[in-house]
Design a protein around this motif. Structure first.
Motif, PDB file in Angstrom:
ATOM      1  N   ARG A  13      -8.974   5.962   8.086  1.00  0.00           N
ATOM      2  CA  ARG A  13      -8.545   4.565   8.033  1.00  0.00           C
ATOM      3  C   ARG A  13      -9.052   3.973   6.726  1.00  0.00           C
ATOM      4  N   ASP A  26      -9.773   0.410   4.977  1.00  0.00           N
ATOM      5  CA  ASP A  26      -9.957  -1.008   5.276  1.00  0.00           C
ATOM      6  C   ASP A  26     -10.400  -1.756   4.038  1.00  0.00           C
ATOM      7  N   SER A  61     -12.264  -1.731  -0.954  1.00  0.00           N
ATOM      8  CA  SER A  61     -11.689  -0.911   0.110  1.00  0.00           C
ATOM      9  C   SER A  61     -12.582   0.296   0.350  1.00  0.00           C
ATOM     10  N   ALA A  70       1.325  -4.147   5.087  1.00  0.00           N
ATOM     11  CA  ALA A  70       1.118  -4.330   6.530  1.00  0.00           C
ATOM     12  C   ALA A  70       0.351  -3.089   6.965  1.00  0.00           C
ATOM     13  N   PRO A  71      -0.161  -3.029   8.184  1.00  0.00           N
ATOM     14  CA  PRO A  71      -0.770  -1.769   8.628  1.00  0.00           C
ATOM     15  C   PRO A  71       0.275  -0.647   8.570  1.00  0.00           C
ATOM     16  N   LEU A 130      -4.322   5.680   8.023  1.00  0.00           N
ATOM     17  CA  LEU A 130      -3.918   4.351   8.450  1.00  0.00           C
ATOM     18  C   LEU A 130      -4.393   3.381   7.378  1.00  0.00           C
ATOM     19  N   CYS A 155      -5.023  -0.090   6.229  1.00  0.00           N
ATOM     20  CA  CYS A 155      -5.224  -1.450   6.740  1.00  0.00           C
ATOM     21  C   CYS A 155      -5.904  -2.323   5.694  1.00  0.00           C
ATOM     22  N   ASP A 156      -5.884  -1.893   4.446  1.00  0.00           N
ATOM     23  CA  ASP A 156      -6.473  -2.666   3.353  1.00  0.00           C
ATOM     24  C   ASP A 156      -5.411  -3.646   2.844  1.00  0.00           C
ATOM     25  N   LEU A 157      -5.254  -4.735   3.559  1.00  0.00           N
ATOM     26  CA  LEU A 157      -4.146  -5.665   3.342  1.00  0.00           C
ATOM     27  C   LEU A 157      -4.407  -6.681   2.235  1.00  0.00           C
ATOM     28  N   SER A 214       0.692  -4.254  14.237  1.00  0.00           N
ATOM     29  CA  SER A 214      -0.734  -4.550  14.200  1.00  0.00           C
ATOM     30  C   SER A 214      -1.484  -3.217  14.199  1.00  0.00           C
ATOM     31  N   PRO A 215      -2.726  -3.223  13.748  1.00  0.00           N
ATOM     32  CA  PRO A 215      -3.487  -1.963  13.739  1.00  0.00           C
ATOM     33  C   PRO A 215      -3.685  -1.421  15.150  1.00  0.00           C
TER      34      PRO A 215
END
Length: 131
Positions: free
Chosen positions: A5, A7, A14, A65-66, A95, A97-99, A123-124
């Motif tokens: 993941r 993030d 990140s 987005a995720p 995945l 998720c670093d938006l 969504s995550p």
């Protein structure tokens, strides 16, 4: 089933975390026999396949987005802003998720192309962080 993941943090950086899908006993295709496991269903808005030619290198970017990605062909290197780098092989999942913030960048490995299957999620998903 493992995945990485990506993030973002409050400072715009990140980083990676090693995760495992949260699984439950399967019931996706009843009356299938018992003995398989699935994740919970996830809402997705679109799916796309992405091809990167040999020599390709991304600029730094945040995910829109995720995004759940699976490497289909080739080797891909993903780097986070803390300069941690992971190499993914066919079948490996990530995945993004670093938006916000600097994001991550990707490049090919071994002078070869790579292909990804990307699922843009609503969504995550629920994951278990490895320790």
């Amino acid at each position: 089933m493992k995945l990485i993941r990506i993030d973002h943090d409050a400072q715009g950086g990140s980083h990676f975390s090693d995760c495992t899908w949260a699984l439950e006993e399967g019931s996706f295709t009843p009356p299938s026999p018992a003995g398989y496991f699935t994740t919970s269903q996830m809402g997705a808005c679109c799916v796309l396949m992405m091809h990167h030619p040999a020599g390709y290198q991304d600029n730094w970017h945040a995910a829109p987005a995720p995004v759940l990605g699976t490497v289909l062909r080739g080797k891909v290197s993903i780097q986070t802003s803390d300069m941690d780098t992971r190499t993914l092989l066919p079948g490996d999942q990530f995945l993004a998720c670093d938006l916000t913030g600097k994001g991550h960048r990707m490049s090919e490995v071994d002078d070869g192309p790579y292909d990804l299957a990307l699922v843009v999620l609503m969504s995550p998903p629920e994951l278990e962080q490895d320790t």
